[in-house]
Design a protein around this motif. Sequence first.
Motif, PDB file in Angstrom:
ATOM      1  N   TYR A  37       4.836   4.933  -3.979  1.00 36.08           N
ATOM      2  CA  TYR A  37       3.844   5.809  -3.278  1.00 36.08           C
ATOM      3  C   TYR A  37       3.354   6.680  -4.352  1.00 36.08           C
ATOM      4  O   TYR A  37       3.848   7.129  -5.300  1.00 36.08           O
ATOM      5  CB  TYR A  37       4.498   6.557  -2.113  1.00 36.08           C
ATOM      6  CG  TYR A  37       5.460   7.583  -2.357  1.00 36.08           C
ATOM      7  CD1 TYR A  37       4.866   8.847  -2.159  1.00 36.08           C
ATOM      8  CD2 TYR A  37       6.949   7.194  -2.316  1.00 36.08           C
ATOM      9  CE1 TYR A  37       5.688   9.779  -2.421  1.00 36.08           C
ATOM     10  CE2 TYR A  37       7.716   8.404  -2.747  1.00 36.08           C
ATOM     11  CZ  TYR A  37       7.296   9.596  -2.641  1.00 36.08           C
ATOM     12  OH  TYR A  37       8.102  10.822  -2.822  1.00 36.08           O
ATOM     13  N   VAL A  38       2.135   7.212  -3.841  1.00 31.68           N
ATOM     14  CA  VAL A  38       1.562   8.308  -4.494  1.00 31.68           C
ATOM     15  C   VAL A  38       1.079   9.356  -3.439  1.00 31.68           C
ATOM     16  O   VAL A  38       0.963   9.237  -2.081  1.00 31.68           O
ATOM     17  CB  VAL A  38       0.387   7.923  -5.268  1.00 31.68           C
ATOM     18  CG1 VAL A  38       0.632   6.935  -6.689  1.00 31.68           C
ATOM     19  CG2 VAL A  38      -0.790   7.194  -4.394  1.00 31.68           C
ATOM     20  N   TYR A  56      -1.257   0.829  -2.511  1.00 24.79           N
ATOM     21  CA  TYR A  56      -1.754   2.203  -2.554  1.00 24.79           C
ATOM     22  C   TYR A  56      -3.112   2.489  -3.139  1.00 24.79           C
ATOM     23  O   TYR A  56      -3.789   3.563  -2.725  1.00 24.79           O
ATOM     24  CB  TYR A  56      -0.607   3.124  -2.958  1.00 24.79           C
ATOM     25  CG  TYR A  56      -0.313   3.045  -4.468  1.00 24.79           C
ATOM     26  CD1 TYR A  56      -1.221   3.743  -5.466  1.00 24.79           C
ATOM     27  CD2 TYR A  56       0.519   2.114  -5.150  1.00 24.79           C
ATOM     28  CE1 TYR A  56      -1.447   4.080  -6.735  1.00 24.79           C
ATOM     29  CE2 TYR A  56       0.611   2.085  -6.537  1.00 24.79           C
ATOM     30  CZ  TYR A  56      -0.288   3.057  -7.434  1.00 24.79           C
ATOM     31  OH  TYR A  56      -0.028   3.001  -8.702  1.00 24.79           O
ATOM     32  N   ARG A  57      -3.368   1.619  -3.969  1.00 25.06           N
ATOM     33  CA  ARG A  57      -4.778   1.950  -4.892  1.00 25.06           C
ATOM     34  C   ARG A  57      -5.786   1.904  -4.119  1.00 25.06           C
ATOM     35  O   ARG A  57      -6.959   2.422  -4.074  1.00 25.06           O
ATOM     36  CB  ARG A  57      -4.723   1.053  -6.174  1.00 25.06           C
ATOM     37  CG  ARG A  57      -3.766   1.271  -7.086  1.00 25.06           C
ATOM     38  CD  ARG A  57      -3.704   0.078  -8.087  1.00 25.06           C
ATOM     39  NE  ARG A  57      -3.434  -1.020  -7.809  1.00 25.06           N
ATOM     40  CZ  ARG A  57      -3.254  -2.100  -8.544  1.00 25.06           C
ATOM     41  NH1 ARG A  57      -3.645  -2.072  -9.762  1.00 25.06           N
ATOM     42  NH2 ARG A  57      -2.924  -3.302  -7.865  1.00 25.06           N
ATOM     43  N   ILE A  73      -0.294  10.739   1.675  1.00 25.56           N
ATOM     44  CA  ILE A  73       0.612   9.850   1.111  1.00 25.56           C
ATOM     45  C   ILE A  73       0.223   8.510   1.096  1.00 25.56           C
ATOM     46  O   ILE A  73       0.019   7.917   2.389  1.00 25.56           O
ATOM     47  CB  ILE A  73       1.930  10.089   1.746  1.00 25.56           C
ATOM     48  CG1 ILE A  73       2.445  11.551   1.415  1.00 25.56           C
ATOM     49  CG2 ILE A  73       2.962   8.981   1.083  1.00 25.56           C
ATOM     50  CD1 ILE A  73       3.447  11.699   2.544  1.00 25.56           C
ATOM     51  N   ALA A  74       0.005   7.607   0.181  1.00 27.85           N
ATOM     52  CA  ALA A  74      -0.336   6.266   0.254  1.00 27.85           C
ATOM     53  C   ALA A  74       0.866   5.474  -0.339  1.00 27.85           C
ATOM     54  O   ALA A  74       1.210   5.852  -1.589  1.00 27.85           O
ATOM     55  CB  ALA A  74      -1.736   6.025  -0.462  1.00 27.85           C
ATOM     56  N   TYR A  75       1.032   4.572   0.281  1.00 24.71           N
ATOM     57  CA  TYR A  75       2.286   3.640  -0.262  1.00 24.71           C
ATOM     58  C   TYR A  75       2.109   2.168  -0.439  1.00 24.71           C
ATOM     59  O   TYR A  75       1.036   1.677   0.380  1.00 24.71           O
ATOM     60  CB  TYR A  75       3.539   3.891   0.644  1.00 24.71           C
ATOM     61  CG  TYR A  75       3.785   3.128   1.866  1.00 24.71           C
ATOM     62  CD1 TYR A  75       4.576   2.007   2.109  1.00 24.71           C
ATOM     63  CD2 TYR A  75       3.008   3.792   2.985  1.00 24.71           C
ATOM     64  CE1 TYR A  75       4.413   1.449   3.478  1.00 24.71           C
ATOM     65  CE2 TYR A  75       3.018   3.096   4.301  1.00 24.71           C
ATOM     66  CZ  TYR A  75       3.749   1.913   4.434  1.00 24.71           C
ATOM     67  OH  TYR A  75       3.760   1.587   5.517  1.00 24.71           O
ATOM     68  N   ASN A  79       6.668  -6.151  -0.797  1.00 19.15           N
ATOM     69  CA  ASN A  79       6.302  -7.342  -1.315  1.00 19.15           C
ATOM     70  C   ASN A  79       4.689  -6.954  -1.792  1.00 19.15           C
ATOM     71  O   ASN A  79       3.975  -8.103  -1.941  1.00 19.15           O
ATOM     72  CB  ASN A  79       6.274  -8.536  -0.723  1.00 19.15           C
ATOM     73  CG  ASN A  79       6.661  -9.870  -1.387  1.00 19.15           C
ATOM     74  OD1 ASN A  79       6.741  -9.741  -2.507  1.00 19.15           O
ATOM     75  ND2 ASN A  79       6.323 -10.968  -0.781  1.00 19.15           N
ATOM     76  N   ASN A  80       4.467  -5.837  -2.005  1.00 21.10           N
ATOM     77  CA  ASN A  80       3.322  -5.624  -2.892  1.00 21.10           C
ATOM     78  C   ASN A  80       3.249  -4.629  -3.920  1.00 21.10           C
ATOM     79  O   ASN A  80       4.250  -4.086  -3.983  1.00 21.10           O
ATOM     80  CB  ASN A  80       2.135  -4.907  -1.762  1.00 21.10           C
ATOM     81  CG  ASN A  80       1.607  -5.961  -0.615  1.00 21.10           C
ATOM     82  OD1 ASN A  80       0.871  -6.484  -0.838  1.00 21.10           O
ATOM     83  ND2 ASN A  80       2.523  -5.910   0.529  1.00 21.10           N
ATOM     84  N   TYR A  81       2.048  -4.736  -4.992  1.00 25.26           N
ATOM     85  CA  TYR A  81       2.325  -4.122  -6.158  1.00 25.26           C
ATOM     86  C   TYR A  81       2.458  -2.481  -5.809  1.00 25.26           C
ATOM     87  O   TYR A  81       1.909  -1.997  -5.058  1.00 25.26           O
ATOM     88  CB  TYR A  81       0.955  -4.467  -6.926  1.00 25.26           C
ATOM     89  CG  TYR A  81       0.871  -3.612  -8.279  1.00 25.26           C
ATOM     90  CD1 TYR A  81       1.256  -4.023  -9.411  1.00 25.26           C
ATOM     91  CD2 TYR A  81       0.289  -2.306  -8.080  1.00 25.26           C
ATOM     92  CE1 TYR A  81       0.815  -3.407 -10.310  1.00 25.26           C
ATOM     93  CE2 TYR A  81       0.026  -1.651  -9.399  1.00 25.26           C
ATOM     94  CZ  TYR A  81       0.367  -2.243 -10.462  1.00 25.26           C
ATOM     95  OH  TYR A  81       0.299  -1.605 -11.529  1.00 25.26           O
TER      96      TYR A  81
END
Length: 297
Positions: A37-38, A56-57, A73-75, A79-81
């Motif tokens: 996450y970012v 998250y991008r 917060i974006a995660y 099963n994702n990059y």
Amino acid sequence: MSLKAFFALVSVVSFFGSLATANEVKRVSVNGYEIAYVEAGQGEPVILVHGGLQDYRMWSEQLAKFAARYRAIAYSRRNNYPNERSPDGMPDGAANVHGEDLAALVSALGYSKARIVAHSSGAHAVLFFAATHPDMVISLALNEPPAVGLLNGTPDGADILREFGGRLAAVREALKAGDVQRGIPLFVDGVGGPGNYERRSDADKKMNLDNVASYQADATTKRPRAAFSCDMAKMITAPTLLSNGERSPRFFHRIVDQLEVCLPNRERVQIPASSHTVSSENPTAYDQAVLSFMEKH
């Protein structure tokens, strides 16, 4: 420099400093799986949940705007990059599993509840999360969840499912065969309309390719799909903003029609000049709608 100007400068420096941290990818263990996450900003948490062929991008523009007031917060879902991923791993459409991951993520980040903003299959997962854990939700903003269970028993539900399934049949065949270069554009155009894939940026096309494993898993899985129902929606008491893209397929509009009937505390907005991925096709209108909604609730 006046005191007022000094505090204004401090505020600006603090804001841009918080945005700089959004480039740092962090990781947390969620139900035995490491999630990336970012984040940016401070204050009440807003968790951003991406859709299919995304990570998250997809929220980079929203993260900066929301960070002015919230801890945004974006995660990346399971099963994702850049998480561990495999065509044999968790399908994108396993909405109930992704919903439980979200509940564990909220707790792992140190919160008892949060605001959630979600798109497409991510929004479908959030419906399961909110129905199962209603006390963990402050508010929801959901864009076009593919909650097909809501169409069961509706007068035109079978026709809509047949029509939309026909649009995506070639996608599944391509992904089953491992032909991702053909399958990804077919999928993007299937949910967003002809030409949608070609209009995407190179960065978005790369993101789609980076996340194809979960959709390959979707095309081949024998895992039973949990169905989200109207009775489950009635368990969600938190204020909920439902959104559609003006040009989105009828399939998504009819599902949101049903959510509007079933959810006890909801508002609805249509994002103009946009199809399915409203957050990138018309970010100004979408962000304003979501931020205004959260301001009220």
